[in-house]
Design a protein around this motif. Sequence first.
Motif, mmCIF file in Angstrom:
data_model
loop_
_atom_site.group_PDB
_atom_site.id
_atom_site.type_symbol
_atom_site.label_atom_id
_atom_site.label_comp_id
_atom_site.label_asym_id
_atom_site.label_seq_id
_atom_site.Cartn_x
_atom_site.Cartn_y
_atom_site.Cartn_z
ATOM 1 N N GLY A 44 -14.309 -8.960 2.309
ATOM 2 C CA GLY A 44 -13.294 -8.478 3.246
ATOM 3 C C GLY A 44 -11.880 -8.881 2.865
ATOM 4 O O GLY A 44 -10.945 -8.076 2.954
ATOM 5 N N ASP A 65 -17.998 -12.746 -8.100
ATOM 6 C CA ASP A 65 -18.820 -12.578 -6.891
ATOM 7 C C ASP A 65 -20.234 -12.257 -7.365
ATOM 8 O O ASP A 65 -20.397 -11.499 -8.325
ATOM 9 C CB ASP A 65 -18.268 -11.433 -6.022
ATOM 10 C CG ASP A 65 -18.771 -11.496 -4.590
ATOM 11 O OD1 ASP A 65 -19.989 -11.711 -4.395
ATOM 12 O OD2 ASP A 65 -17.960 -11.347 -3.664
ATOM 13 N N GLN A 77 -14.683 -3.963 3.791
ATOM 14 C CA GLN A 77 -14.523 -4.237 2.355
ATOM 15 C C GLN A 77 -14.125 -2.928 1.687
ATOM 16 O O GLN A 77 -14.910 -2.294 0.984
ATOM 17 C CB GLN A 77 -15.803 -4.857 1.820
ATOM 18 C CG GLN A 77 -16.134 -6.142 2.587
ATOM 19 C CD GLN A 77 -17.298 -6.928 2.042
ATOM 20 O OE1 GLN A 77 -17.753 -6.710 0.924
ATOM 21 N NE2 GLN A 77 -17.784 -7.873 2.834
ATOM 22 N N LYS A 89 -20.811 -6.096 -6.515
ATOM 23 C CA LYS A 89 -19.455 -5.952 -5.966
ATOM 24 C C LYS A 89 -18.401 -6.023 -7.063
ATOM 25 O O LYS A 89 -17.383 -5.341 -6.989
ATOM 26 C CB LYS A 89 -19.185 -7.063 -4.941
ATOM 27 C CG LYS A 89 -19.849 -6.822 -3.602
ATOM 28 C CD LYS A 89 -19.427 -7.874 -2.592
ATOM 29 C CE LYS A 89 -20.079 -7.593 -1.252
ATOM 30 N NZ LYS A 89 -19.825 -8.651 -0.270
ATOM 31 N N PHE A 113 -19.173 -18.550 -8.011
ATOM 32 C CA PHE A 113 -18.225 -19.565 -8.486
ATOM 33 C C PHE A 113 -18.854 -20.908 -8.144
ATOM 34 O O PHE A 113 -19.072 -21.220 -6.965
ATOM 35 C CB PHE A 113 -16.902 -19.372 -7.745
ATOM 36 C CG PHE A 113 -15.815 -20.307 -8.165
ATOM 37 C CD1 PHE A 113 -15.024 -20.033 -9.270
ATOM 38 C CD2 PHE A 113 -15.556 -21.455 -7.429
ATOM 39 C CE1 PHE A 113 -13.999 -20.894 -9.648
ATOM 40 C CE2 PHE A 113 -14.543 -22.317 -7.797
ATOM 41 C CZ PHE A 113 -13.762 -22.031 -8.911
ATOM 42 N N SER A 137 -17.563 -23.531 -0.859
ATOM 43 C CA SER A 137 -16.738 -22.849 -1.873
ATOM 44 C C SER A 137 -15.263 -23.231 -1.708
ATOM 45 O O SER A 137 -14.543 -23.385 -2.694
ATOM 46 C CB SER A 137 -16.874 -21.328 -1.755
ATOM 47 O OG SER A 137 -18.187 -20.935 -2.010
HETATM 48 N N1 LIG Z 1 -18.882 -19.418 -4.309
HETATM 49 C C1 LIG Z 1 -18.685 -18.094 -4.349
HETATM 50 N N2 LIG Z 1 -18.524 -17.460 -5.524
HETATM 51 C C2 LIG Z 1 -18.295 -16.128 -5.585
HETATM 52 N N3 LIG Z 1 -18.240 -15.343 -4.512
HETATM 53 C C3 LIG Z 1 -18.412 -15.922 -3.315
HETATM 54 C C4 LIG Z 1 -18.640 -17.315 -3.161
HETATM 55 N N4 LIG Z 1 -18.788 -17.582 -1.834
HETATM 56 C C5 LIG Z 1 -18.655 -16.406 -1.201
HETATM 57 N N5 LIG Z 1 -18.446 -15.410 -2.070
HETATM 58 C C6 LIG Z 1 -18.249 -13.975 -1.802
HETATM 59 O O1 LIG Z 1 -17.160 -13.850 -0.924
HETATM 60 C C7 LIG Z 1 -17.309 -12.625 -0.217
HETATM 61 C C8 LIG Z 1 -16.970 -12.897 1.228
HETATM 62 O O2 LIG Z 1 -16.979 -11.659 1.862
HETATM 63 P P1 LIG Z 1 -17.089 -11.482 3.409
HETATM 64 O O3 LIG Z 1 -16.622 -12.705 4.102
HETATM 65 O O4 LIG Z 1 -16.354 -10.228 3.762
HETATM 66 O O5 LIG Z 1 -18.634 -11.381 3.738
HETATM 67 P P2 LIG Z 1 -19.974 -10.863 3.023
HETATM 68 O O6 LIG Z 1 -20.693 -12.075 2.561
HETATM 69 O O7 LIG Z 1 -19.691 -9.813 2.002
HETATM 70 O O8 LIG Z 1 -20.722 -10.095 4.199
HETATM 71 P P3 LIG Z 1 -21.530 -10.601 5.482
HETATM 72 O O9 LIG Z 1 -20.942 -11.938 5.873
HETATM 73 O O10 LIG Z 1 -21.283 -9.542 6.500
HETATM 74 O O11 LIG Z 1 -22.952 -10.678 5.038
HETATM 75 C C9 LIG Z 1 -18.732 -12.143 -0.415
HETATM 76 O O12 LIG Z 1 -18.736 -11.017 -1.238
HETATM 77 C C10 LIG Z 1 -19.412 -13.332 -1.069
HETATM 78 O O13 LIG Z 1 -20.449 -12.950 -1.975
#
Ligand SMILES: Nc1ncnc2c1ncn2[C@@H]1O[C@H](COP(=O)(O)OP(=O)(O)OP(=O)(O)O)[C@@H](O)[C@H]1O
Length: 408
Positions: A44, A65, A77, A89, A113, A137
Amino acid sequence: MEDPPFLSNDQILRYGRHLILPAIGMDVQRRICNSSVLVVGAGGLGSPVLQYLAGAGVGRIGIIDADEVDISNLHRQVIHSESEVSNPKVDSARDSCLAINSSIIVETFNERFSRSNAIELVQNYDLVADCTDNVSSRYLINDIAVMCGKPDVSGGAIGTEGQLTVYNYKGGPCYRCLHPKPPPPETVSNCSDNGVLGVVPGIIGSLQAMEILKIVGQFGEPLSAKLLIFDGLSCSFRSMRLRSRSPTCDVCGDKPTIPNVLTDPTADLIDYNEFCGSCHVELDAKDCPSVSCEEYKSIVDQGDEHVLLDVRELVQYEICSLPNSINIPFAQMKERIGEVFKEIGQTDIDPLFGKPVQPVPVYLICRRGIDSLSAARLLLSKDAKNVINIRGGLLQWHRTIDSEFPLY
Ligand SMILES: Nc1ncnc2c1ncn2[C@@H]1O[C@H](COP(=O)(O)OP(=O)(O)OP(=O)(O)O)[C@@H](O)[C@H]1O
């Protein structure tokens, strides 16, 4: 950061509306074009960050990601589209960035990450954008940014609210200066459990992109040592002054306790999941009786007398629920404990013997089996009898028992 010698005619045409801004002009745009930014998370927040950085001509963008595009991501998103559902993604985000601006370089990392890749990645970019959704994270990105001397532009959005700040910028505080200890895991919420209004991460992510451009382009006043808080319902912004860098900070203080793996090659990074207690959510916890969805289904099929207590918030309960359940949200259970005991029949007195009646089993359910476990623990701590958690909750029910049961 080295400035490229000039902008080509194509670049002058493309970035013309930037170039005629007194705050930007040729020098700032050249710095932007010569900069590199690592974006952690293409969700998002990452969506608008990536779109605006690509549009603005950030010369090299890294996207990391490990997730795939899900249909439930698309309301916010906006870098992804229906045709990308189930695709990584990072691939979808890269294609969108290059569709906006094919003259930039986009590097993708279809992985999380983590401790094993963090240093190498952050070292290779001018700045890191934290677009993730979890505390471990945030600490990891912060610590590595401090060790590598890179600013960390950090956003957060949940429900109808969001926040934004810049850490580790020109001697300003880092995330750890302000949050030396992680919050208890049970107090941490995310979009998947609590929902998010799609435009909120859109607004915060756009502001994150603005801060990034100001830092790499060296103009304006970045939001260092200040926190911007956005309330979508009242459409109001508040800005709070944050404390300055803390001399006792565990990572950027005078005597850091977190070893700097850059200056001390023999040191290891800490385990961030353990530090944040993320792995303490043990779903098949030994201290609480539990059943699988299949086991609960056979109890229902046999017509065994029981109570089914659904502990989700009312808005979620109204989307879908199992037949004959009662709803008392976990968040309200402490204050409504007397009512809960009444509802589950554990205050009933046998009129013949004047003693509490033998309670029927109470099965607890929620969306994923986490809140129901906490609710079961709460009831057991108050001496409730025969309390049983349903593992995996309604998501598991959908997967194993009834694929027609709505998934959200
Ligand atoms: N340590 C990390 N390394 C890489 N990407 C990360 C890490 N932690 C979180 N993310 C990514 O950050 C993004 C956060 O997106 P968002 O908060 O919109 O929620 P989402 O995980 O895509 O969806 P939902 O919470 O609805 O299941 C996600 O795509 C998630 O995979």
